[in-house]
Design a protein around this motif. Sequence first.
Motif, PDB file in Angstrom:
ATOM      1  N   LEU A  75       0.822  -1.203   0.000  1.00 30.69           N
ATOM      2  CA  LEU A  75       0.000   0.000   0.000  1.00 30.69           C
ATOM      3  C   LEU A  75       0.861   1.261   0.000  1.00 30.69           C
ATOM      4  CD1 LEU A  75      -2.777  -1.085   2.534  1.00 30.69           C
ATOM      5  CD2 LEU A  75      -2.939  -0.966   0.038  1.00 30.69           C
ATOM      6  N   TRP A  76       2.013   1.179   0.621  1.00 27.37           N
ATOM      7  CA  TRP A  76       2.948   2.317   0.605  1.00 27.37           C
ATOM      8  C   TRP A  76       3.480   2.549  -0.805  1.00 27.37           C
ATOM      9  CZ3 TRP A  76       8.692   2.055   1.057  1.00 27.37           C
ATOM     10  CH2 TRP A  76       9.276   3.321   1.218  1.00 27.37           C
ATOM     11  N   TYR A  77       3.825   1.466  -1.500  1.00 28.79           N
ATOM     12  CA  TYR A  77       4.264   1.601  -2.886  1.00 28.79           C
ATOM     13  C   TYR A  77       3.139   2.147  -3.768  1.00 28.79           C
ATOM     14  CZ  TYR A  77       8.637  -0.987  -2.143  1.00 28.79           C
ATOM     15  OH  TYR A  77       9.884  -1.383  -1.743  1.00 28.79           O
ATOM     16  N   LEU A  78       1.912   1.799  -3.437  1.00 31.55           N
ATOM     17  CA  LEU A  78       0.775   2.281  -4.218  1.00 31.55           C
ATOM     18  C   LEU A  78       0.661   3.798  -4.145  1.00 31.55           C
ATOM     19  CD1 LEU A  78      -1.583   1.173  -5.937  1.00 31.55           C
ATOM     20  CD2 LEU A  78      -2.953   1.129  -3.843  1.00 31.55           C
ATOM     21  N   GLY A  79       0.981   4.361  -2.986  1.00 35.33           N
ATOM     22  CA  GLY A  79       0.963   5.812  -2.826  1.00 35.33           C
ATOM     23  C   GLY A  79      -0.361   6.321  -2.306  1.00 35.33           C
ATOM     24  N   THR A  80      -0.313   7.414  -1.597  1.00 35.25           N
ATOM     25  CA  THR A  80      -1.523   7.971  -0.997  1.00 35.25           C
ATOM     26  C   THR A  80      -2.493   8.491  -2.058  1.00 35.25           C
ATOM     27  OG1 THR A  80      -0.330  10.069  -0.719  1.00 35.25           O
ATOM     28  CG2 THR A  80      -0.382   8.563   1.169  1.00 35.25           C
ATOM     29  N   ASP A  81      -1.978   8.887  -3.215  1.00 38.01           N
ATOM     30  CA  ASP A  81      -2.868   9.370  -4.273  1.00 38.01           C
ATOM     31  C   ASP A  81      -3.746   8.263  -4.836  1.00 38.01           C
ATOM     32  OD1 ASP A  81      -1.817  11.884  -3.984  1.00 38.01           O
ATOM     33  OD2 ASP A  81      -0.376  11.683  -5.627  1.00 38.01           O
ATOM     34  N   ASP A  82      -3.308   7.011  -4.701  1.00 37.43           N
ATOM     35  CA  ASP A  82      -4.084   5.867  -5.181  1.00 37.43           C
ATOM     36  C   ASP A  82      -4.638   5.049  -4.025  1.00 37.43           C
ATOM     37  OD1 ASP A  82      -3.791   6.368  -7.925  1.00 37.43           O
ATOM     38  OD2 ASP A  82      -1.788   5.467  -7.913  1.00 37.43           O
ATOM     39  N   ARG A  83      -4.986   5.745  -2.946  1.00 44.21           N
ATOM     40  CA  ARG A  83      -5.584   5.107  -1.770  1.00 44.21           C
ATOM     41  C   ARG A  83      -4.620   4.148  -1.070  1.00 44.21           C
ATOM     42  NH1 ARG A  83     -11.372   3.074  -3.883  1.00 44.21           N
ATOM     43  NH2 ARG A  83     -10.045   2.306  -5.571  1.00 44.21           N
ATOM     44  N   GLY A  84      -3.338   4.475  -1.126  1.00 40.66           N
ATOM     45  CA  GLY A  84      -2.343   3.738  -0.365  1.00 40.66           C
ATOM     46  C   GLY A  84      -2.140   4.372   1.003  1.00 40.66           C
ATOM     47  N   VAL A  85      -0.989   4.120   1.612  1.00 39.60           N
ATOM     48  CA  VAL A  85      -0.710   4.659   2.942  1.00 39.60           C
ATOM     49  C   VAL A  85       0.556   5.493   2.886  1.00 39.60           C
ATOM     50  CG1 VAL A  85      -1.827   2.709   4.069  1.00 39.60           C
ATOM     51  CG2 VAL A  85       0.645   2.649   3.663  1.00 39.60           C
ATOM     52  N   GLY A  86       0.735   6.326   3.886  1.00 39.83           N
ATOM     53  CA  GLY A  86       1.900   7.178   3.978  1.00 39.83           C
ATOM     54  C   GLY A  86       3.090   6.478   4.604  1.00 39.83           C
ATOM     55  N   THR A  87       4.227   7.180   4.574  1.00 39.21           N
ATOM     56  CA  THR A  87       5.482   6.614   5.082  1.00 39.21           C
ATOM     57  C   THR A  87       5.388   6.276   6.563  1.00 39.21           C
ATOM     58  OG1 THR A  87       6.712   7.898   3.441  1.00 39.21           O
ATOM     59  CG2 THR A  87       7.955   7.033   5.296  1.00 39.21           C
ATOM     60  N   GLU A  88       4.662   7.093   7.326  1.00 41.92           N
ATOM     61  CA  GLU A  88       4.595   6.861   8.772  1.00 41.92           C
ATOM     62  C   GLU A  88       3.977   5.501   9.098  1.00 41.92           C
ATOM     63  OE1 GLU A  88       0.892   9.053   7.523  1.00 41.92           O
ATOM     64  OE2 GLU A  88       3.056   9.196   7.118  1.00 41.92           O
ATOM     65  N   TRP A  89       2.991   5.069   8.304  1.00 42.89           N
ATOM     66  CA  TRP A  89       2.390   3.754   8.533  1.00 42.89           C
ATOM     67  C   TRP A  89       3.354   2.634   8.171  1.00 42.89           C
ATOM     68  CZ3 TRP A  89      -1.723   3.274  11.396  1.00 42.89           C
ATOM     69  CH2 TRP A  89      -2.606   4.345  11.508  1.00 42.89           C
TER      70      TRP A  89
END
Length: 511
Positions: free
Chosen positions: A431-445
């Motif tokens: 999900l981190w690789y997916l990125g927050t723009d594509d409903r992924g998660v941020g680095t902190e998670w």
Amino acid sequence: MSSSPTGPSAPATPPADGPAAFPDPQPALPPAGRGPDRVVPTWVDPVAAQAGEAVGGPWGRHAVTGRALFWTPLRVCLLFTTAVLALAWLKQSPCADGDWAGSVQYTHFCYSDTVPLFGIHGLDSGALPYLDSAVEYPVLTGAFMAVAATLGRTYDDLAAAAGLLPQVPPVQAYYVATCLLLSLCALVTARAVLGASGHRPWDAAMVGLSPLLLVHAFTNWDLFAVALAACGLWAWARERPVLAGVLLGLGTAAKLFPALLLGALFLLCLRAGRLRVWLRAAVAAVAAWLVVDVPVALLAPENWSLFFRLNSSRPADPDTLWNMAITASGGTLLDGPLAEGETPVVLNALVAVCVLLVVAALGWLVLRAPVRPRVGQVAFLLVAGFLLVTKVWSPQYSLWLLPLAVLARPRWRSLLAWQATEAVLWGVRMLWYLGTDDRGVGTEWFFLAVGVRDLAVLVLMGLVVRDVWDPDDDVVRTSWPGVDDPAGGPLDGAPDAVTLRRRQLVRDQVT
């Protein structure tokens, strides 16, 4: 391990307070004379006892072991492994055809290095690793890739010629061949753990039913090296140090971590005064590695050395403590901002110092412990400590720990808890690789998941250290009277030759 050589064992006798005496079960002691030929898991492990309720409850008081004609512990454990591998394949199937449109490799958690590298290294056109293309892996892993590509092309030719087989994209045929070969490696690993576990053959079920195997069996080619390393430990347990050395040397030619197992064996052989035995294994390991690597190094020196150059110049991996510290400092810590391909000199030096400190601390523990630690315990602590302080911890590297953790501390709860954190980390990483723009998660998670995984590994290491320091807590030794180290081989039952007592080196006379 399915039965005693002379036939089925006599009825086993459970602990005095019955098979359901949990949560603090007593070890199953064999009766006088001929007793059970193996530890009964439902008598000594709460998780196994609870799981046994689904099939009729714990092993009976008057049950007889060794009567099964087909479903022996080995075959049951291999069946468990096959079932988990089948689930792992179902998980990976959305990525098998190489069509990763819409970031399917992240949304379906099925990313695998093997798929993109098929085209990058020219395997689709018949290129040979090292000779025709540079490969960032040790030599035997490149050979593994080439064999899988050959099998895939063979399938493609048969499908085109006969017309009876379904035609698939070349990358899919290659990927299926890769997964089948890696599945064989997983089965071999389970068999090797069973062989090294002595009177505890059911411990191999902890490998076969591993969540880590479900998540990472086909992420990379690491199971190949894991199988070689596990077979090396099995050969050592069978008192075949030369064969053990050869297998560990071949494992080092696939991934470098099996070389750490030679370090673990050195510390134990030092304490037991069996350095000549260790030297035979070490010489065999070096010879096996040279036989594999030298021809490739002579034919393609630049491509062969890429693996070593890359590991020297690469920065800290995303899920390492070093990267977390560098990111928290805004990129100014250690070497500061680096140009593409620039070697992180300070980071490399600190990693080297930390690895030496891990080895020194483990050496002190081995020589200071009241009883010589078991091979599985020392091997696990060394490899786990190395992974925690090194600058590269790729997700599938955790497979290195699986057979070692089972041999070190075969308890379901602690092993499953650690592996649960690995599975969660993989999902968060995707999900981190997916990125927050594509409903992924941020680095902190992602960093939170890394921290939880590292904490789980540290806790497991602490439990193993506690078992080393207090052998009465070691389930392997307490579950069968008189057992020293089932995987110890030449070390099993050996007296101490070199120990540390009261901060002084004491050399015991060994007769």
